[in-house]
Design a protein around this motif. Structure first.
Motif, PDB file in Angstrom:
ATOM      1  N   ARG A  28      -2.414  -6.468  10.681  1.00  0.00           N
ATOM      2  CA  ARG A  28      -2.531  -6.987   9.320  1.00  0.00           C
ATOM      3  C   ARG A  28      -1.292  -6.626   8.510  1.00  0.00           C
ATOM      4  N   VAL A  29      -0.875  -5.376   8.624  1.00  0.00           N
ATOM      5  CA  VAL A  29       0.319  -4.931   7.899  1.00  0.00           C
ATOM      6  C   VAL A  29       1.534  -5.714   8.374  1.00  0.00           C
ATOM      7  N   ALA A  30       1.638  -5.910   9.690  1.00  0.00           N
ATOM      8  CA  ALA A  30       2.781  -6.641  10.249  1.00  0.00           C
ATOM      9  C   ALA A  30       2.814  -8.076   9.730  1.00  0.00           C
ATOM     10  N   SER A  31       1.636  -8.695   9.552  1.00  0.00           N
ATOM     11  CA  SER A  31       1.610 -10.068   9.053  1.00  0.00           C
ATOM     12  C   SER A  31       2.086 -10.132   7.606  1.00  0.00           C
ATOM     13  N   VAL A  32       1.743  -9.129   6.808  1.00  0.00           N
ATOM     14  CA  VAL A  32       2.235  -9.072   5.426  1.00  0.00           C
ATOM     15  C   VAL A  32       3.742  -8.857   5.424  1.00  0.00           C
ATOM     16  N   ALA A  33       4.220  -7.984   6.305  1.00  0.00           N
ATOM     17  CA  ALA A  33       5.656  -7.720   6.384  1.00  0.00           C
ATOM     18  C   ALA A  33       6.429  -8.982   6.762  1.00  0.00           C
ATOM     19  N   ASP A  46      15.782 -13.813  -7.610  1.00  0.00           N
ATOM     20  CA  ASP A  46      15.207 -14.342  -8.847  1.00  0.00           C
ATOM     21  C   ASP A  46      14.382 -13.316  -9.609  1.00  0.00           C
ATOM     22  N   ALA A  47      14.236 -12.108  -9.057  1.00  0.00           N
ATOM     23  CA  ALA A  47      13.443 -11.047  -9.698  1.00  0.00           C
ATOM     24  C   ALA A  47      12.040 -11.531 -10.023  1.00  0.00           C
ATOM     25  N   VAL A  48      11.383 -12.133  -9.025  1.00  0.00           N
ATOM     26  CA  VAL A  48      10.030 -12.649  -9.204  1.00  0.00           C
ATOM     27  C   VAL A  48       9.060 -11.882  -8.314  1.00  0.00           C
ATOM     28  N   PHE A  49       7.813 -11.856  -8.732  1.00  0.00           N
ATOM     29  CA  PHE A  49       6.780 -11.137  -8.001  1.00  0.00           C
ATOM     30  C   PHE A  49       6.545 -11.804  -6.647  1.00  0.00           C
ATOM     31  N   PRO A  50       6.334 -11.005  -5.582  1.00  0.00           N
ATOM     32  CA  PRO A  50       6.147 -11.570  -4.236  1.00  0.00           C
ATOM     33  C   PRO A  50       4.732 -12.121  -4.040  1.00  0.00           C
ATOM     34  N   GLU A  51       4.455 -13.255  -4.666  1.00  0.00           N
ATOM     35  CA  GLU A  51       3.116 -13.835  -4.625  1.00  0.00           C
ATOM     36  C   GLU A  51       2.668 -14.133  -3.200  1.00  0.00           C
ATOM     37  N   GLN A  52       3.586 -14.568  -2.337  1.00  0.00           N
ATOM     38  CA  GLN A  52       3.204 -14.914  -0.965  1.00  0.00           C
ATOM     39  C   GLN A  52       2.747 -13.679  -0.192  1.00  0.00           C
ATOM     40  N   ALA A  53       3.448 -12.561  -0.394  1.00  0.00           N
ATOM     41  CA  ALA A  53       3.043 -11.321   0.276  1.00  0.00           C
ATOM     42  C   ALA A  53       1.691 -10.844  -0.256  1.00  0.00           C
ATOM     43  N   ALA A  87       5.773   0.862   6.869  1.00  0.00           N
ATOM     44  CA  ALA A  87       6.031  -0.421   7.519  1.00  0.00           C
ATOM     45  C   ALA A  87       6.475  -1.478   6.514  1.00  0.00           C
ATOM     46  N   LEU A  88       5.818  -1.539   5.363  1.00  0.00           N
ATOM     47  CA  LEU A  88       6.196  -2.519   4.347  1.00  0.00           C
ATOM     48  C   LEU A  88       7.527  -2.150   3.706  1.00  0.00           C
ATOM     49  N   GLY A  89       7.779  -0.856   3.516  1.00  0.00           N
ATOM     50  CA  GLY A  89       9.034  -0.409   2.940  1.00  0.00           C
ATOM     51  C   GLY A  89      10.227  -0.759   3.809  1.00  0.00           C
ATOM     52  N   ARG A  90      10.055  -0.824   5.118  1.00  0.00           N
ATOM     53  CA  ARG A  90      11.147  -1.205   6.015  1.00  0.00           C
ATOM     54  C   ARG A  90      11.660  -2.609   5.707  1.00  0.00           C
ATOM     55  N   VAL A  91      10.771  -3.462   5.213  1.00  0.00           N
ATOM     56  CA  VAL A  91      11.135  -4.846   4.925  1.00  0.00           C
ATOM     57  C   VAL A  91      11.546  -5.018   3.477  1.00  0.00           C
ATOM     58  N   ASP A  92      10.689  -4.573   2.554  1.00  0.00           N
ATOM     59  CA  ASP A  92      10.953  -4.752   1.125  1.00  0.00           C
ATOM     60  C   ASP A  92      10.308  -3.614   0.360  1.00  0.00           C
ATOM     61  N   MET A  93      11.128  -2.803  -0.280  1.00  0.00           N
ATOM     62  CA  MET A  93      10.617  -1.659  -1.027  1.00  0.00           C
ATOM     63  C   MET A  93       9.703  -2.098  -2.159  1.00  0.00           C
ATOM     64  N   ALA A 259       6.323   7.480   1.278  1.00  0.00           N
ATOM     65  CA  ALA A 259       6.203   6.716   2.518  1.00  0.00           C
ATOM     66  C   ALA A 259       7.019   5.427   2.437  1.00  0.00           C
ATOM     67  N   VAL A 260       6.944   4.762   1.301  1.00  0.00           N
ATOM     68  CA  VAL A 260       7.685   3.511   1.126  1.00  0.00           C
ATOM     69  C   VAL A 260       9.189   3.780   1.111  1.00  0.00           C
ATOM     70  N   TRP A 261       9.610   4.816   0.380  1.00  0.00           N
ATOM     71  CA  TRP A 261      11.049   5.151   0.340  1.00  0.00           C
ATOM     72  C   TRP A 261      11.564   5.486   1.729  1.00  0.00           C
ATOM     73  N   LEU A 262      10.774   6.258   2.487  1.00  0.00           N
ATOM     74  CA  LEU A 262      11.183   6.613   3.843  1.00  0.00           C
ATOM     75  C   LEU A 262      11.269   5.358   4.705  1.00  0.00           C
ATOM     76  N   GLY A 263      10.308   4.449   4.558  1.00  0.00           N
ATOM     77  CA  GLY A 263      10.362   3.206   5.304  1.00  0.00           C
ATOM     78  C   GLY A 263      11.604   2.396   4.984  1.00  0.00           C
ATOM     79  N   THR A 264      11.974   2.360   3.695  1.00  0.00           N
ATOM     80  CA  THR A 264      13.170   1.620   3.285  1.00  0.00           C
ATOM     81  C   THR A 264      14.421   2.202   3.924  1.00  0.00           C
ATOM     82  N   ALA A 265      14.555   3.526   3.890  1.00  0.00           N
ATOM     83  CA  ALA A 265      15.727   4.167   4.490  1.00  0.00           C
ATOM     84  C   ALA A 265      15.713   4.039   6.011  1.00  0.00           C
ATOM     85  N   ALA A 266      14.528   4.158   6.622  1.00  0.00           N
ATOM     86  CA  ALA A 266      14.434   4.019   8.077  1.00  0.00           C
ATOM     87  C   ALA A 266      14.782   2.600   8.508  1.00  0.00           C
ATOM     88  N   GLY A 267      14.344   1.617   7.734  1.00  0.00           N
ATOM     89  CA  GLY A 267      14.697   0.237   8.045  1.00  0.00           C
ATOM     90  C   GLY A 267      16.191   0.011   7.965  1.00  0.00           C
TER      91      GLY A 267
END
Length: 404
Positions: A28-33, A46-53, A87-93, A259-267
């Motif tokens: 499920r998390v991978a599909s959101v990512a 565009d600094a817009v909210f990620p409605e699709q995610a 996992a989500l932070g690796r893609v988009d913080m 967790a998110v910050w670590l994911g961002t740096a790990a990504g």
């Protein structure tokens, strides 16, 4: 003053969580990512909210991650929240932080909301119909979470909400809000209540624009919220928000954010290593360079340090231990400070390691430029300076220097 942008109604996007029961949490998390990755360039530009995610979080039931199974949720653990945030932070913080902060709010409802509100909201969370935004910032109080100047007016069985907030992450897309206000009959600013308000119970007005350096998709607009809610929509007891903050808001914020910050740096590190290992990359970079190897080693060391501290703090909070003691508070604050600083420094060092083309330019597949912009916000997100001030005072309460 303009009215905040309209949002897609939950019924248009949500699918009952039960339909995804056979799907693992990681899937499920991978599909959101994957959805976040598809729209990453546009939401950042565009600094817009990620409605699709968000729509994918609704469909997969992830908005009910921490909701007990008897209410239709995932019965997720704190470890699940950490893993999902990384996992989500690796893609988009921005997407990772949106999810982590929503989970923080939902846990407050799980633990402190009373019937019948609790059952109503937990069902909506499990069905993907309730994305929560937090309204804790307030003009004139800085980052003081335990203080509020906006009075919550009480009349018969109704509470009147009139609240200005300079930053509300995802406020224009939220289905409901958890709002801190000065309690009715309060005698001090620290007598703060937490209330829940449905979107349809409020008039929501945007009072500014969102054009930040990083975290652009978090869409953290300043908002003014006014309206009336039933008196039973208080979360916990009036004036006792400090209990919720100490047991839920603080711990889950510091753990989820880290967790998110670590994911961002790990990504970022992962993308750099893939670039270096690629046959074309090996032609552009000198892999026998001692300076390059040393820089990679330091980056990995920073991330391993944050990961170890994150898992230790996670274990403490998951154990159910009393978190009010000085040693526990110092550990929680140390996690936030260390993660925010070390993850940023790791990405900054990667910029030096790969140079101008892949460290500084926006079109590099390493995305270091975006990661650096996003992570620069980490130290400011509940200021490290404020936490250091609190920690200095906590140190004086622990002269034996005890560790938890």
């Amino acid at each position: 003053m303009t009215t905040a942008s309209a949002k897609t109604t939950p019924s248009q996007t949500s699918v009952p969580a039960q339909e995804g029961a056979a799907t693992s949490l990681a899937e499920r998390v991978a599909s959101v990512a994957r959805v976040a990755e598809e729209h990453l360039e546009a939401t950042d530009r565009d600094a817009v909210f990620p409605e699709q995610a968000l729509a994918q979080m609704r469909r997969t039931g992830l908005l009910g991650l921490l909701v007990p199974a008897e209410h239709g949720g995932c019965s997720g653990t704190l470890t699940d929240l950490v893993d999902a945030g990384m996992a989500l932070g690796r893609v988009d913080m921005s997407v990772g932080m949106i999810f982590a902060m929503h989970c923080q709010q939902s846990e407050a409802i799980v633990r402190y909301a009373a019937s019948p509100l609790r059952e109503e909201l937990l069902a909506q969370l499990s069905a993907g119909d309730l994305y929560l935004a937090s309204v804790t910032t307030e003009p004139g109080k800085g980052g003081h979470l335990f203080r509020s100047y906006a009075p919550l007016q009480e009349s018969d069985d109704t509470l009147m909400v009139d609240r200005v907030a300079p930053i509300v992450t995802g406020g224009a897309a939220a289905d409901g809000f958890l709002i801190t206000m000065r309690s009715p009959h309060a005698t001090a600013d620290h007598h703060v209540s937490l209330v829940y308000a449905h979107r349809h119970q409020l008039r929501i007005e945007g009072t500014g624009e969102w054009c930040p350096m990083g975290m652009r998709a978090s869409h953290s607009l300043p908002l003014t919220l006014t309206g009336s809610i039933p008196a039973h929509q208080v979360i916990g007891e009036h004036g006792a928000f400090h209990q919720i903050a100490q047991s839920v808001f603080g711990p889950l914020a510091h753990i989820g954010w880290s967790a998110v910050w670590l994911g961002t740096a790990a990504g970022a590190l992962s993308r750099v290593l893939r670039l270096l290992r690629d046959p074309a990359g090996r032609k552009r970079f000198n892999l026998s360079s001692e300076l390059l190897m040393t820089r990679l080693s330091r980056v990995r060391q920073r991330l391993d340090t944050v990961h170890a501290l994150l898992r230790r703090t996670e274990a403490l909070v998951a154990s159910g231990a009393d978190l009010s003691g000085a040693s526990s508070q110092l550990l929680l604050n140390s996690l936030k400070i260390t993660a925010s600083e070390e993850c940023y420094r790791a990405v900054d060092e990667l910029v030096d390691a790969v140079g101008l083309r892949h460290g500084y330019l926006r079109d590099s597949p390493t995305r270091l430029e975006k990661s650096l912009r996003d992570l620069r916000s980490a130290a400011l997100n509940y200021s490290n300076d404020r936490l250091h001030l609190a920690d200095g005072q906590l140190c004086l309460l622990d002269p034996n220097v005890r560790f938890v």
